[in-house]
Each structure stands twice: as C-alpha cells, then as structure tokens.
Write a protein that holds these residues in place. Structure first.
Motif, PDB file in Angstrom:
ATOM      1  N   UNK A 120     -47.201  52.657  23.396  1.00 15.12           N
ATOM      2  CA  UNK A 120     -46.191  52.325  24.396  1.00 15.12           C
ATOM      3  C   UNK A 120     -44.864  52.916  23.928  1.00 15.12           C
ATOM      4  N   UNK A 121     -44.189  53.600  24.836  1.00 14.52           N
ATOM      5  CA  UNK A 121     -42.888  54.171  24.514  1.00 14.52           C
ATOM      6  C   UNK A 121     -42.923  55.680  24.476  1.00 14.52           C
ATOM      7  N   UNK A 122     -41.804  56.233  24.060  1.00 16.72           N
ATOM      8  CA  UNK A 122     -41.620  57.678  24.003  1.00 16.72           C
ATOM      9  C   UNK A 122     -42.536  58.317  22.971  1.00 16.72           C
TER      10      UNK A 122
ATOM     11  N   UNK B 289     -38.307  46.550  13.066  1.00 22.13           N
ATOM     12  CA  UNK B 289     -39.508  45.780  13.341  1.00 22.13           C
ATOM     13  C   UNK B 289     -39.265  44.356  12.868  1.00 22.13           C
ATOM     14  N   UNK B 290     -39.742  43.395  13.631  1.00 21.38           N
ATOM     15  CA  UNK B 290     -39.573  41.990  13.296  1.00 21.38           C
ATOM     16  C   UNK B 290     -40.703  41.556  12.380  1.00 21.38           C
ATOM     17  N   UNK B 291     -40.368  40.997  11.230  1.00 23.00           N
ATOM     18  CA  UNK B 291     -41.368  40.553  10.261  1.00 23.00           C
ATOM     19  C   UNK B 291     -42.238  39.417  10.802  1.00 23.00           C
ATOM     20  N   UNK B 292     -41.760  38.701  11.812  1.00 21.79           N
ATOM     21  CA  UNK B 292     -42.521  37.579  12.388  1.00 21.79           C
ATOM     22  C   UNK B 292     -43.359  38.009  13.585  1.00 21.79           C
ATOM     23  N   UNK B 293     -43.401  39.303  13.871  1.00 19.03           N
ATOM     24  CA  UNK B 293     -44.120  39.791  15.044  1.00 19.03           C
ATOM     25  C   UNK B 293     -45.557  40.175  14.739  1.00 19.03           C
ATOM     26  N   UNK B 294     -46.085  41.105  15.532  1.00 21.00           N
ATOM     27  CA  UNK B 294     -47.481  41.521  15.426  1.00 21.00           C
ATOM     28  C   UNK B 294     -47.698  42.762  14.568  1.00 21.00           C
ATOM     29  N   UNK B 295     -46.639  43.333  14.024  1.00 18.30           N
ATOM     30  CA  UNK B 295     -46.776  44.515  13.175  1.00 18.30           C
ATOM     31  C   UNK B 295     -47.483  44.153  11.878  1.00 18.30           C
ATOM     32  N   UNK B 296     -48.198  45.135  11.319  1.00 16.11           N
ATOM     33  CA  UNK B 296     -48.870  44.889  10.054  1.00 16.11           C
ATOM     34  C   UNK B 296     -49.652  46.095   9.589  1.00 16.11           C
ATOM     35  N   UNK B 297     -50.224  45.974   8.409  1.00 17.31           N
ATOM     36  CA  UNK B 297     -51.083  47.028   7.881  1.00 17.31           C
ATOM     37  C   UNK B 297     -52.183  47.342   8.886  1.00 17.31           C
ATOM     38  N   UNK B 298     -52.435  48.604   9.102  1.00 15.45           N
ATOM     39  CA  UNK B 298     -53.454  49.000  10.068  1.00 15.45           C
ATOM     40  C   UNK B 298     -54.822  48.445   9.683  1.00 15.45           C
ATOM     41  N   UNK B 299     -55.117  48.420   8.396  1.00 15.68           N
ATOM     42  CA  UNK B 299     -56.414  47.924   7.937  1.00 15.68           C
ATOM     43  C   UNK B 299     -56.628  46.443   8.274  1.00 15.68           C
ATOM     44  N   UNK B 300     -55.543  45.705   8.490  1.00 15.36           N
ATOM     45  CA  UNK B 300     -55.628  44.279   8.815  1.00 15.36           C
ATOM     46  C   UNK B 300     -55.324  43.993  10.285  1.00 15.36           C
ATOM     47  N   UNK B 301     -55.102  45.045  11.073  1.00 16.86           N
ATOM     48  CA  UNK B 301     -54.626  44.869  12.451  1.00 16.86           C
ATOM     49  C   UNK B 301     -55.578  45.401  13.510  1.00 16.86           C
ATOM     50  N   UNK B 302     -56.835  45.626  13.170  1.00 15.60           N
ATOM     51  CA  UNK B 302     -57.769  46.221  14.125  1.00 15.60           C
ATOM     52  C   UNK B 302     -57.941  45.399  15.406  1.00 15.60           C
ATOM     53  N   UNK B 303     -58.074  44.069  15.338  1.00 15.78           N
ATOM     54  CA  UNK B 303     -58.184  43.312  16.595  1.00 15.78           C
ATOM     55  C   UNK B 303     -56.942  43.462  17.482  1.00 15.78           C
ATOM     56  N   UNK B 304     -55.760  43.459  16.889  1.00 15.56           N
ATOM     57  CA  UNK B 304     -54.519  43.645  17.658  1.00 15.56           C
ATOM     58  C   UNK B 304     -54.470  45.036  18.256  1.00 15.56           C
ATOM     59  N   UNK B 305     -54.857  46.031  17.464  1.00 16.91           N
ATOM     60  CA  UNK B 305     -54.846  47.411  17.942  1.00 16.91           C
ATOM     61  C   UNK B 305     -55.783  47.576  19.131  1.00 16.91           C
ATOM     62  N   UNK B 306     -56.970  47.016  19.052  1.00 13.19           N
ATOM     63  CA  UNK B 306     -57.922  47.116  20.157  1.00 13.19           C
ATOM     64  C   UNK B 306     -57.373  46.449  21.419  1.00 13.19           C
ATOM     65  N   UNK B 307     -56.703  45.316  21.254  1.00 12.19           N
ATOM     66  CA  UNK B 307     -56.116  44.617  22.409  1.00 12.19           C
ATOM     67  C   UNK B 307     -54.981  45.434  23.022  1.00 12.19           C
ATOM     68  N   UNK B 308     -54.139  46.026  22.201  1.00 10.59           N
ATOM     69  CA  UNK B 308     -53.046  46.849  22.718  1.00 10.59           C
ATOM     70  C   UNK B 308     -53.610  48.068  23.444  1.00 10.59           C
ATOM     71  N   UNK B 309     -54.628  48.690  22.894  1.00  4.19           N
ATOM     72  CA  UNK B 309     -55.252  49.838  23.573  1.00  4.19           C
ATOM     73  C   UNK B 309     -55.835  49.418  24.921  1.00  4.19           C
ATOM     74  N   UNK B 310     -56.463  48.250  24.959  1.00  2.00           N
ATOM     75  CA  UNK B 310     -57.030  47.748  26.210  1.00  2.00           C
ATOM     76  C   UNK B 310     -55.919  47.524  27.243  1.00  2.00           C
ATOM     77  N   UNK B 311     -54.839  46.907  26.826  1.00  2.00           N
ATOM     78  CA  UNK B 311     -53.716  46.639  27.741  1.00  2.00           C
ATOM     79  C   UNK B 311     -53.027  47.932  28.188  1.00  2.00           C
ATOM     80  N   UNK B 312     -52.979  48.937  27.316  1.00  2.00           N
ATOM     81  CA  UNK B 312     -52.325  50.196  27.654  1.00  2.00           C
ATOM     82  C   UNK B 312     -53.080  50.955  28.737  1.00  2.00           C
ATOM     83  N   UNK B 313     -54.368  50.707  28.882  1.00  2.00           N
ATOM     84  CA  UNK B 313     -55.167  51.401  29.899  1.00  2.00           C
ATOM     85  C   UNK B 313     -54.932  50.864  31.296  1.00  2.00           C
ATOM     86  N   UNK B 314     -54.337  49.694  31.405  1.00  2.00           N
ATOM     87  CA  UNK B 314     -54.113  49.075  32.723  1.00  2.00           C
ATOM     88  C   UNK B 314     -53.111  49.836  33.535  1.00  2.00           C
TER      89      UNK B 314
END
Length: 104
Positions: free
Chosen positions: A34-36, A79-104
C-alpha cells in the motif's frame, strides 16, 4: 504505507534544536502493499520508549507513516512500535492478510 523491506544500513541522528536523537534505517524495498512504489526508503526511529529497533540484514513487514517535523527540512517515514510492523519471519500471517486485503 505498507511494505516488505530489508535493512541495508543505519545511521545515528544526533538531536539538533527541536529535533530528537534517533536512527535512520535505509531500507531496500522488495514489495509495496500500500502506498507509493519505491525501491528504497529511509525510516526514522527516534530514541525514545516508542522506538522501533531494526537490525541491518533483517527483513521486516513495515507499516510506515510520513511525519513532518522530526528531521530538519524533510518529511520522515516512521513506524509505531505498538503497531503491526515486525520481523518478516514472525509476520507471515499479517503479511498474508495484508496481501488478501490489497487485492480487494
């Protein structure tokens, strides 16, 4: 802005006037969800309890915001430390959800 990126460098930023200490992380962007579209990005993390520490060589899922007034003469992405950002190796479920939402 939401992206997947690898930290390729870091540079300490010293406080000046109204500006705070922190670290500029230079990111090599592999995917913008999402974004530029960008190939690289500098992310500022202020030296406070809200900092988002990153390691050179690691990849992250990053939810970044453009902020004015953090660094002299330029907008800074943060980036907000209390948000959803994190190591990619620990963020696969979030990444999959963001990819799913981006397709809408």
């Amino acid at each position: 802005m939401v992206l997947v990126a690898k930290v390729v460098a870091e540079e300490k930023v010293i406080a000046s006037g109204d500006y705070v200490d922190g670290i500029n992380y230079r990111l090599s962007v592999s995917e913008v969800l999402r974004g530029e579209q960008k190939k690289s990005l500098t992310l500022f993390s202020e030296d406070s309890s809200g900092r988002f520490p990153m390691k050179v060589g690691e990849s992250y899922l990053v939810f970044a915001s453009a902020e004015q007034g953090l660094l002299p003469g330029q907008p800074a992405f943060t980036v907000n430390n209390c948000g959803n950002s994190g190591l990619l190796s620990e963020s696969q479920p979030k990444l999959q959800e963001v990819r799913r939402l981006a397709k809408r």
